[in-house]
Scaffold this active site. Structure first.
Site, PDB file in Angstrom:
ATOM      1  N   VAL A 196       0.871  -1.169   0.000  1.00 27.18           N
ATOM      2  CA  VAL A 196       0.000   0.000   0.000  1.00 27.18           C
ATOM      3  C   VAL A 196       0.910   1.221   0.000  1.00 27.18           C
ATOM      4  O   VAL A 196       1.810   1.314   0.832  1.00 27.18           O
ATOM      5  CB  VAL A 196      -0.921   0.013   1.238  1.00 27.18           C
ATOM      6  CG1 VAL A 196      -1.894   1.175   1.174  1.00 27.18           C
ATOM      7  CG2 VAL A 196      -1.663  -1.309   1.360  1.00 27.18           C
ATOM      8  N   CYS A 197       0.690   2.178  -0.901  1.00 29.05           N
ATOM      9  CA  CYS A 197       1.701   3.207  -1.101  1.00 29.05           C
ATOM     10  C   CYS A 197       1.096   4.542  -1.510  1.00 29.05           C
ATOM     11  O   CYS A 197      -0.051   4.627  -1.912  1.00 29.05           O
ATOM     12  CB  CYS A 197       2.681   2.805  -2.211  1.00 29.05           C
ATOM     13  SG  CYS A 197       3.136   1.070  -2.236  1.00 29.05           S
ATOM     14  N   THR A 198       1.927   5.581  -1.414  1.00 25.62           N
ATOM     15  CA  THR A 198       1.624   6.879  -2.009  1.00 25.62           C
ATOM     16  C   THR A 198       2.851   7.320  -2.793  1.00 25.62           C
ATOM     17  O   THR A 198       3.958   7.354  -2.249  1.00 25.62           O
ATOM     18  CB  THR A 198       1.298   7.930  -0.945  1.00 25.62           C
ATOM     19  OG1 THR A 198       0.174   7.504  -0.171  1.00 25.62           O
ATOM     20  CG2 THR A 198       0.984   9.277  -1.589  1.00 25.62           C
TER      21      THR A 198
END
Length: 386
Positions: free
Chosen positions: A133-135
C-alpha cells in the site's frame, strides 16, 4: 482478537470522518530535514554471476530475514495445522527454475548464502508482488526540475501489536530496508530501495534517465491469480516488479520506459509511476494484467504540475476508509509549485494519513542529479493505522 476488531472498526470510522474534514491547516511543514534514520547503501556487483550477487548483502541481514520468516510462520501456524511451510519448502522451491534470468538464479543464490530453504526465499519474493500500500508523487518545479517521492506502506492486517500500537510485520520489515547501488564495471547503472533478500524493484532510479515506483492496484483480478497461472504453466506475462528492474537495466529514455511499462503484459494489476529529467516527464500508468487502462501525465502548460497516486484509479473515488489521496493533493496544492523540492515532498508525505502506522520508509529521488534519499519512518500515536 475481539478487542482488535473493535479497535479497527473505531479507527476506520474516525479515519473516514477525519479525512472528510481534512484541510490545509493539517499539512505538515517542518518535517525536513528528517530526524528519522537515513538508510545506508549496499553495492550489488552486476559483473558477478547471478547466484553470487547478493552474497555480501545477505550475510549482513541473515538474522533479520530469519526473524521475518519466523514471524510469518508463527502468524500462519493455524493454516493446515502448521504444515503450510512444509509444503512451501517442498513445492515452491522449484518455481525458481521457471523465473526469467537473472531472477531465478539470484533467488537460488540468496537461499545458498543464507541457508534459508529455497521455497521460503521464493515466497519472500512473491508476497511483495501482491500486498503493498503506497503513495507516490512526481512533481515539477517552476524551472522544469522533476522530483519523485514515495511512502512504502506494508503489513496491513498481518498482526497488530496492541501494547505498542504498531503493525508487527511493518516493525520487522524496517530492519530489512536498504538502498542498493547496482554497478557494472565499477559504475552505477541504477539505484533502488529494497528489503534485503528481494530481487525485484518497487522504488528505483536510473541516473540521468528516470525514476520509478510501483503501487499495488486493488482489483478482483489480482496478482495472486497471475501467480497461480504461472505455477500452472501459463508464463507469457512478466512479474510486475521484475519488469521495473528490466526497465532500469535496459530503458535508455523516459519514453522507452513508458512504453515498456504500459505495454508489457504483467502478472499483477498495478500502477507504475514514472518520472524523467525533462519538463512534462511524469506519468501514472494504470495497468490491468493485460493492458494499459489510463495514463495520467504532467502537463505544465495546463497547470498540472504534479501527479499523485495511492492505490485507487484516479477517475474513481478512493475508499472512504483509506483516503490518502485527498490529504495528499490538499497538501501539494497548499505547498504550491514554488515549494516543489525534497523538503516540500517530504512534508507532504509526513502528513497523516499519508504517513500512517504501515509506513516503513519514505524515499526522495531526482533522476537529473541521480540523487536518492531514503528514511525509515514511524508514526507516533495518535496515528492512522493505514
Amino acid at each position: 482478537m475481539e478487542r482488535i476488531g473493535v479497535f479497527l472498526v473505531c479507527v476506520m470510522f474516525l479515519g473516514a470522518v477525519s479525512t472528510a474534514s481534512f484541510s490545509g491547516k493539517d499539512c505538515v511543514n517542518n518535517a525536513y530535514p528528517p530526524k528519522e534514520r537515513k538508510v545506508g547503501w549496499e553495492i550489488v556487483n552486476l559483473d558477478l554471476p547471478a547466484n553470487q550477487r547478493y552474497n555480501d548483502l545477505a550475510s549482513k541481514k541473515v538474522k533479520e530475514l530469519l526473524n521475518l520468516l519466523s514471524y510469518i510462520k508463527n502468524f500462519t501456524s493455524f493454516i493446515m495445522d502448521g504444515k503450510l511451510f512444509g509444503i512451501i519448502d517442498k513445492d515452491l522451491g522449484p518455481l525458481a527454475d521457471t523465473l526469467p534470468a537473472p531472477y531465478g538464479d539470484e533467488i537460488k543464490g540468496l537461499s545458498q548464502a543464507t541457508g534459508i530453504p529455497l521455497g521460503e526465499v521464493v515466497l519472500y519474493n512473491i508476497f511483495y508482488e501482491v500486498f503493498t500500500v503506497c503513495t507516490s508523487i512526481v512533481a515539477e518545479d517552476k524551472t522544469g526540475n522533476l522530483f519523485h517521492a514515495r511512502n512504502l506502506d506494508f503489513g496491513l492486517f498481518l498482526g497488530w501489536d496492541q501494547k505498542n500500537d504498531t503493525w508487527m510485520l511493518s516493525e520487522i520489515l524496517r530492519t530489512l530496508i536498504v538502498n542498493i547501488d547496482y554497478r557494472r564495471n565499477g559504475q552505477t547503472v541504477y539505484k533502488t530501495v529494497s528489503f534485503a533478500g528481494y530481487v525485484g524493484v518497487i522504488s528505483g532510479l536510473k541516473p540521468g534517465v528516470l525514476t520509478l515506483t510501483v503501487n499495488e492496484r486493488f482489483n478482483i483480478d489480482g496478482g495472486f491469480i497471475g501467480i497461480i497461472e504461472w505455477i500452472l504453466g501459463k508464463r507469457n506475462a512478466k512479474w510486475s516488479t521484475f519488469l521495473t528492474r528490466d526497465v532500469l537495466e535496459n530503458a535508455a529514455s523516459f519514453k522507452e520506459a513508458q512504453d515498456m511499462l504500459a505495454n508489457d503484459e504483467v502478472l499483477a494489476p498495478v500502477y507504475y509511476i514514472l518520472g524523467g529529467t525533462k519538463s512534462g516527464e511524469g506519468v501514472v500508468i494504470t495497468r490491468s494484467r493485460t493492458k494499459c487502462l489510463n495514463q495520467m501525465s504532467l502537463n505544465p502548460s495546463n497547470n498540472t504540475w504534479f501527479v499523485l497516486e495511492t492505490n485507487y484509479d484516479n477517475w474513481e473515488p478512493p475508499l472512504v476508509i483509506d483516503d490518502r489521496r485527498t490529504p495528499g493533493k490538499a497538501c501539494m496544492n497548499k505547498m504550491g509549485q514554488e515549494g516543489v523540492s525534497f523538503k516540500g515532498l517530504y512534508n507532504v508525505l509526513s502528513t497523516q494519513p499519508v504517513l500512517n502506522k504501515l509506513t516503513t520508509y519514505t524515499t526522495l529521488m531526482q533522476a537529473s542529479t541521480g540523487t536518492m534519499e531514503t528514511y525509515i519512518r514511524f508514526c507516533k500515536t495518535p496515528c492512522f493505522p493505514w
